[in-house]
Structures are given as C-alpha cells and as structure tokens.
Enzyme design. Structure first.
Site, short mmCIF file in Angstrom:
data_model
loop_
_atom_site.label_atom_id
_atom_site.label_comp_id
_atom_site.label_asym_id
_atom_site.label_seq_id
_atom_site.Cartn_x
_atom_site.Cartn_y
_atom_site.Cartn_z
N ASP A 6 49.05 60.77 50.79
CA ASP A 6 48.38 60.19 49.64
C ASP A 6 47.01 60.81 49.40
OD1 ASP A 6 50.59 58.58 49.58
OD2 ASP A 6 49.52 56.70 49.93
N THR A 7 46.65 61.79 50.20
CA THR A 7 45.31 62.39 50.10
C THR A 7 45.45 63.91 49.98
OG1 THR A 7 45.22 62.25 52.54
CG2 THR A 7 44.14 60.49 51.29
#
Length: 434
Positions: A227-228
């Site tokens: 998610d990053t």
C-alpha cells in the site's frame, strides 16, 4: 496549456499525493519488543526442540515484500547496502500474478491455476512444505505482522491506524499473504495452526531463543510496500531486519535468510524480482557477489529439501527448470542445477491462464502429484493418505468454465458467509499457542 504550466501542475499534483501518502513510523519499540499496535498478545513462546542439522544451514527464514520491479529495488540504497552483505540473485522470478498464487506456490509447490486474490480453502489432502518439514522433525513457524490472533483464518483484519490516529481504521493484515492459512492441511490441525503467529509472538520467541528452524515472515500491508512504496518498505527493513541481522537469536553462522518480493509491478515484462540471500550461512568470500543462475519461488522449496535431505511435493518443486537450488548450497552438496538463460527462461507474467482447481474459468479437479518425481532432497514424494492418486494430470477432463455457469470452484472460501452450494463455514476457534 504551455509546457511550463504543465510542469508546475504536475509538481503540485506530486506534492499533494506525497502529502497524502503514509509516512513510515515504527510499529513498536523494536522487533525484539511487543507492541500495542499488534492486537494479539503473546502469552508464551514456542518450545525449544532439538536442532536438525542441515548440510549448509540449520535455520531458513524467508521475508516477503510486495509488487516491485527488480530495477526499482536494485537502485534503492537500503537494498544496495544489504546486497553488500549477501548474494544478489539477479535472475530470480516470481511464478505468476497476482500476489496470492505466488504465496501459495511457495508453500504448496503449485498455484493450482489460481489467478486472483480471492478466498480459498485448499483441501486437507493437498500437501505442503510443512508435511516435509515435520517428517524430519524440523521446527517451523509463520510470523504475520498484525495477525489478530494465533491461527486466525480471517480474510483480513482492520484495526486502529497507528500511522495516523486521526484517520479511519486501517486494514493491515490480509490472508492472501499468509499461505499457511489457505491450506486446510495446516489450519485443520491445531498443533500446526498454533504456529501461525504474529509479531508479538516473534518478539517473545526471539527473546526466548525459540525461533524455529524454518520461518515465513510477512510484514503488514504498509511495511511490505503493498500500500506504500519501496522507500517505505526500505524504512521498515532498517527498523526490523537490519537489527535482526546482528541478533544471534535470529541470525547465527548457520542461518540463511531470503529477502524476496512476491511479484513485480510491471506486468508487461517477465516477472523478475529482487531477491537477496543473507545471514551467517553466506560464506565471507561470496558476500557482495551476484548469482546469475535462474531461480523461481519454487527454489525456496528445493533449496530447503536439498539442505535437509527431505522428500518433495512432486509438483513444480520437482520441475528441474523452475526449481534450481541456490548455487552456494548446490555447490556444497554436489547438486547439479539446470542452465536456464535467454529465451529458455519461462514467461511467468501471465495471470489466470493456467487451468487448475482454483481457476473458475479453466476448472479441473485437483490431481495427484507426480509420484515418480525426485526432488533436490532425494526423498520420496509426500502424499496424503486421503488423496485419490488415480486422478493424474494425464487423466483430467477438459477444463470447465464454472464462472460462465454461475458457479465457483469447490475450494472457494466463505467471503460472503457461505461456501459452495450455500454451505455454512466451519466454526473458527481461537488457538492458544500454549
């Protein structure tokens, strides 16, 4: 719009997105300490069992990160610095897309046609690496950051956002990155299910010198880069892995650590991922070197099999092209790897194109493994006594498009509260690791 105005606009958009992107924050005081950001509270540690000596290493730990092209990781300072301490595998490939089938393949020797991240419960008569390890009394554990309770089979878990306490709750844990929870041969056996643990358990096991001999480590959805981005994952490695390399309870001179990614990001090219061999088992003269041998996620299985003289699963772990043993191990034990270069390197960037029991568009039943296969460990193929071995790849019927018939595969999970044909999911009990 002129080029200068466009450039300024792009810069502003980048700044806005950068401001919205989560910034790394340590999830706890350190990897050797428990954290209130992990819901599960450890009450005990794993038992210290007799060590089974391997030919090259006595402990094997794999750490999985997410969705990154080789070139991106290879040009990131943290990964470059770690590469000076180990062996960079420059021709290591994931076996498909998306994430979940890669995790399943690393444990079960096949992804069984899976081409999505849906919820599956692979039948209990389908074997995994756990069967091979336990046949030789080799201890093991799966450590899943932010796993809510030991042995949890939840599809995902959402909790307070420790990166931003003013933000809504965040889903840090997902089952698709936890292959042990997908195989019923693991979760249906309480002694096995209790070894699916979270990072508070890891800290307790570490401090008790109880880290097992075979370990599977999955960071949460921000720390693994899912998610990053690669810089966030690098910051987590500086927080978690770098100090662990100096901790003798985790890394001694007989420890092999594999840092890898589940798949690449650019699915228009073949599925090469950055993979690094670390740990005290790496000979000094090989640290900072590059190994150009072709490997895949199946090499994680074959290398362990070769080291401890294990049996095999008779699936892709015995496919000689796909399952080369890490060269520094193969050289010691005299194992002959295959030369796979150039156009001979398999294309593994497709998704959902393989028929199998977990493919609703190209469904075929589970087939028996190749009972005559010989893996890198030389031992027999492990087969569950309840598996119908008369169903072989050669006797399978033509694939059926179940999706077109409004059906799902029999191993589909209970994401909507019911299973195949409206069946009710089995009761889930919380397993106490004590």
């Amino acid at each position: 719009m002129g080029p200068q105005t466009f450039a300024v606009l792009c810069a502003l958009i980048s700044l806005i997105f950068a401001a919205q992107a989560p910034q790394f924050a340590p999830p706890g005081p350190g990897p050797a300490s428990p954290s209130s950001n992990y819901v599960g509270v450890n009450n005990c540690t794993l038992p210290n069992t007799p060590k089974i000596v391997g030919k090259v290493f006595d402990r094997f730990t794999q750490i999985w990160l997410e969705n990154t092209d080789f070139e991106v990781a290879n040009t990131t300072p943290t990964f470059q610095n770690l590469a000076t301490q180990g062996i960079l595998l420059s021709s290591y490939y994931a076996v498909t897309h998306p994430s979940e089938p890669n995790y399943v393949a690393s444990l079960g020797g096949d992804f069984f046609g899976m081409g999505d991240d849906n919820l599956y419960n692979i039948p209990a008569n389908i074997s995994t690496a756990i069967d091979l390890l336990e046949a030789k009394d080799i201890s093991w554990a799966s450590y899943q950051e932010n796993l809510p309770t030991d042995g949890s089979v939840l599809f995902s878990f959402t909790q307070p956002n420790y990166l931003d306490t003013s933000a809504p709750p965040y889903t840090y844990y997902v089952r698709k990155h936890n292959p042990h929870a997908i195989f019923n041969s693991v979760v249906n056996v309480e002694s096995r299910r209790s070894k699916i643990r979270n990072f508070n358990d890891f800290a307790a096991d570490l401090n008790a010198s109880a880290i097992p001999q075979w370990n599977f480590v999955t960071p949460n959805l921000v720390n693994d880069g899912h998610d990053t981005d690669i810089d966030f994952a690098a910051a987590w490695l500086e927080y978690w892995l770098v100090p662990m390399l100096a901790n003798s309870n985790f890394n001694d001179n007989r420890t092999l650590i594999v840092l890898t990614f589940d798949e690449n990001e650019n699915q228009r090219v073949n599925n090469r991922v950055f993979t690094l061999l670390l740990g005290g088992a790496i000979p000094q003269n090989l640290r900072g070197t590059v190994d150009d041998t072709y490997y895949s996620h199946y090499s994680l299985l074959s290398t362990v099999q070769a080291n401890w003289g294990l049996g095999s699963l008779g699936r892709q772990d015995t496919n000689k092209t796909m399952s080369n043993v890490f060269s520094f191990v193969a050289d010691v034990i005299g194992y002959q790897n295959q030369v796979v270069t150039g156009s001979a390197i398999p294309i593994t960037s497709a998704s959902g194109k393989n028929s199998g029991p977990l493919n609703s568009k190209l469904y075929v039943p589970f087939a028996s493994p190749n009972l005559n296969a010989v893996g890198a460990g030389g031992g027999p193929v492990f087969v569950s006594p309840t598996l119908n071995t008369s169903v072989t790849p050669d006797t399978l019927p033509p694939p059926v498009n179940l999706a077109a018939l409004g059906q799902q595969v029999p191993s589909a999970g209970y994401a909507n509260g019911t299973g195949p044909n409206g069946s009710v999911p089995p009761p889930v009990t919380v397993v106490d690791s004590c």
